[in-house]
Scaffold this motif. Structure first.
Motif, PDB file in Angstrom:
ATOM      1  N   TYR A   1       0.870  -0.977  -0.133  1.00 20.66           N
ATOM      2  CA  TYR A   1       0.223  -0.061  -0.111  1.00 20.66           C
ATOM      3  C   TYR A   1       0.760   1.303  -0.160  1.00 20.66           C
ATOM      4  CZ  TYR A   1      -3.751   3.291   1.361  1.00 20.66           C
ATOM      5  OH  TYR A   1      -4.401   4.408   1.612  1.00 20.66           O
ATOM      6  N   SER A   2       1.855   1.440   0.909  1.00 25.12           N
ATOM      7  CA  SER A   2       2.892   2.293   0.865  1.00 25.12           C
ATOM      8  C   SER A   2       3.597   2.928  -0.227  1.00 25.12           C
ATOM      9  CB  SER A   2       3.668   2.450   2.087  1.00 25.12           C
ATOM     10  OG  SER A   2       4.628   1.254   2.045  1.00 25.12           O
ATOM     11  N   GLU A   3       3.734   1.813  -1.260  1.00 22.61           N
ATOM     12  CA  GLU A   3       4.295   1.784  -2.471  1.00 22.61           C
ATOM     13  C   GLU A   3       3.436   2.293  -3.466  1.00 22.61           C
ATOM     14  OE1 GLU A   3       6.845  -1.384  -3.570  1.00 22.61           O
ATOM     15  OE2 GLU A   3       8.484  -0.638  -2.237  1.00 22.61           O
ATOM     16  N   GLY A   4       1.864   2.471  -3.253  1.00 21.26           N
ATOM     17  CA  GLY A   4       1.166   2.905  -4.207  1.00 21.26           C
ATOM     18  C   GLY A   4      -0.051   1.991  -4.518  1.00 21.26           C
ATOM     19  N   GLN A   5       0.269   0.684  -4.389  1.00 18.72           N
ATOM     20  CA  GLN A   5      -0.864  -0.193  -4.731  1.00 18.72           C
ATOM     21  C   GLN A   5      -2.005  -0.090  -4.082  1.00 18.72           C
ATOM     22  OE1 GLN A   5       0.473  -4.392  -4.782  1.00 18.72           O
ATOM     23  NE2 GLN A   5      -1.435  -5.124  -5.448  1.00 18.72           N
ATOM     24  N   ARG A   6      -3.365  -0.106  -4.683  1.00 15.08           N
ATOM     25  CA  ARG A   6      -4.507   0.180  -4.212  1.00 15.08           C
ATOM     26  C   ARG A   6      -5.729  -0.895  -4.626  1.00 15.08           C
ATOM     27  NH1 ARG A   6      -1.959   3.144  -1.846  1.00 15.08           N
ATOM     28  NH2 ARG A   6      -1.883   5.350  -1.401  1.00 15.08           N
ATOM     29  N   ASP A   7      -5.336  -1.588  -5.956  1.00 16.10           N
ATOM     30  CA  ASP A   7      -6.199  -2.439  -6.377  1.00 16.10           C
ATOM     31  C   ASP A   7      -5.560  -3.706  -6.181  1.00 16.10           C
ATOM     32  OD1 ASP A   7      -7.826  -4.196  -7.810  1.00 16.10           O
ATOM     33  OD2 ASP A   7      -7.504  -3.115  -9.810  1.00 16.10           O
ATOM     34  N   TYR A   8      -6.248  -4.705  -5.444  1.00 12.45           N
ATOM     35  CA  TYR A   8      -5.731  -5.895  -4.985  1.00 12.45           C
ATOM     36  C   TYR A   8      -6.502  -7.075  -5.904  1.00 12.45           C
ATOM     37  CZ  TYR A   8      -2.713  -3.780  -1.896  1.00 12.45           C
ATOM     38  OH  TYR A   8      -1.675  -2.930  -1.349  1.00 12.45           O
ATOM     39  N   GLU A   9      -7.430  -6.670  -6.824  1.00 16.30           N
ATOM     40  CA  GLU A   9      -8.188  -7.628  -7.831  1.00 16.30           C
ATOM     41  C   GLU A   9      -9.449  -7.889  -6.828  1.00 16.30           C
ATOM     42  OE1 GLU A   9      -8.274 -12.150  -9.471  1.00 16.30           O
ATOM     43  OE2 GLU A   9      -6.570 -10.898 -10.225  1.00 16.30           O
ATOM     44  N   ILE A  10      -9.412  -8.495  -5.791  1.00 14.50           N
ATOM     45  CA  ILE A  10     -10.584  -9.073  -5.022  1.00 14.50           C
ATOM     46  C   ILE A  10     -10.741  -7.718  -4.223  1.00 14.50           C
ATOM     47  CG2 ILE A  10     -10.480 -11.549  -5.457  1.00 14.50           C
ATOM     48  CD1 ILE A  10      -9.102 -11.487  -2.587  1.00 14.50           C
ATOM     49  N   PHE A  11     -10.323  -6.934  -4.005  1.00 18.39           N
ATOM     50  CA  PHE A  11     -10.645  -5.767  -3.246  1.00 18.39           C
ATOM     51  C   PHE A  11      -9.871  -4.497  -3.561  1.00 18.39           C
ATOM     52  CE2 PHE A  11      -7.368  -7.656  -0.643  1.00 18.39           C
ATOM     53  CZ  PHE A  11      -6.506  -6.638  -0.330  1.00 18.39           C
ATOM     54  N   THR A  12     -10.380  -3.190  -3.308  1.00 15.75           N
ATOM     55  CA  THR A  12      -9.608  -1.991  -3.643  1.00 15.75           C
ATOM     56  C   THR A  12      -9.645  -1.066  -2.269  1.00 15.75           C
ATOM     57  OG1 THR A  12     -10.491  -1.925  -5.990  1.00 15.75           O
ATOM     58  CG2 THR A  12      -9.585  -0.009  -4.898  1.00 15.75           C
ATOM     59  N   LEU A  13      -8.388  -0.668  -2.093  1.00  9.37           N
ATOM     60  CA  LEU A  13      -8.434   0.015  -0.898  1.00  9.37           C
ATOM     61  C   LEU A  13      -8.266   1.711  -1.150  1.00  9.37           C
ATOM     62  CD1 LEU A  13      -5.434  -1.536   1.210  1.00  9.37           C
ATOM     63  CD2 LEU A  13      -7.893  -2.143   1.528  1.00  9.37           C
TER      64      LEU A  13
END
Length: 318
Positions: free
Chosen positions: A114-126
């Motif tokens: 998350y801290s590296e920028g990922q938001r989309d995890y396929e089965i959920f989005t943060l």
């Protein structure tokens, strides 16, 4: 007394596997799983923690009993304070990681990605704006590989593409894992603890039925925070009170790069004893029982042999 390693030979034994913290004896259709006091983090064995193996073993046995209505598990008996006798199943080669909070210091942790920028995890989005150690809107699944030198984050589509699991099994695992986590959070909260995240491992019997294996909701496989100090420490920008292996993980992370070559610093005795105390606290808080350290006279192999003989006698009567 600490248990570093074991090396037994049982009748009918077909193999022995030494994991990060367990010595596993393959007995054909059964496994004898001995949990040592080895402390493992960052894919390294870094210390020996008194009573750790006993706590992990007995907490796992307690949770298997508390969750058997949700999913069948592999436990036959707990013949020794440090050992479980289990049925053997075909292992599903992914680990189901369930997270209720955004935290962690390892490269596969949710906070790291998350801290590296990922938001989309396929089965959920943060959403944007989460801070470390925040509670998530709802628990999420972040599966990883199993049987690789270093755990690797997976999405369900990647797992299917790589032939690790099909969609129907994934749906079942997802449902079971989230139910187990809900039960775990409820019982932990009643004990003054917060179940932050955990991992589950599963197998299948010959009919394809899913079975919970390995361990469940122990301070090795789960993150526990002390409930009464969480809000105060979070408001002060401090790490929560960790009652699990994260306590030492943070200590190491502050002192060296665990993913680089080189020796790890030696852990002071006071840190080792404090982690041991915290593991024991988790056992006592969850089970409501006073912790009784194993006796020096306890013989792990003799206890396992006696349990195997009892199982054999029962099977002969059927």
């Amino acid at each position: 007394m600490t248990i570093d390693t074991t090396n037994f030979q049982f009748l009918g034994q077909v193999g022995r596997y030494q994991g990060k913290v367990r010595d596993v004896y393959d007995l054909g259709d059964k496994l004898a799983m001995v949990t040592t006091d080895r402390y493992s983090a960052f894919d390294r064995n870094l210390a020996l923690i008194p009573h750790k193996g006993q706590v992990v073993t007995q907490v796992a046995a307690w949770w298997f009993d508390q969750t058997s209505d949700i999913v069948e598990n592999h436990l036959i008996s707990c013949p020794d304070p440090n050992a479980l006798l289990c049925n053997k199943y075909k292992v599903i080669p992914i680990e189901m990681i369930v997270r209720g909070y955004i935290t962690g210091v390892t490269n596969t942790s949710l906070w790291h990605t998350y801290s590296e920028g990922q938001r989309d995890y396929e089965i959920f989005t943060l959403p944007d704006g989460l801070r470390k150690n925040d509670r998530l809107p709802e628990p999420v699944l972040t599966p990883t590989t199993k049987f690789e030198a270093h755990d690797r984050n997976l999405t369900p589509s990647e797992a299917a593409k790589e032939g690790l699991i099909d969609e129907a099994v994934w749906e079942k695992l997802q449902d079971i894992a989230l139910k187990l986590f809900k039960r775990g959070q409820e019982k932990a909260e009643a004990a003054g603890l917060m179940l932050v995240d955990t991992k589950y491992e599963f197998g299948q019997d010959e009919s394809g039925n899913i079975v919970l294996i390995d361990e469940i909701h122990t301070p090795d496989s789960s993150r526990f925070w002390l409930k009464e100090t969480y809000e105060e420490r979070k408001a002060a920008g401090q790490e929560p009170d960790n009652y699990d292996k994260e306590y030492l993980r943070l200590w190491f992370k502050e002192r060296f790069d665990p993913y680089a070559e080189g020796a790890a610093p030696e852990v002071p005795e006071e840190q080792i004893n404090e982690l041991s105390r915290r593991y024991v606290y988790v056992y006592e808080a969850l089970t409501g029982k006073a912790f009784e350290p194993r006796s020096d006279e306890d013989s792990i192999d003799k206890n396992i042999i006696a349990a195997l003989e009892e199982v054999q006698n029962l099977e002969n009567k059927i």
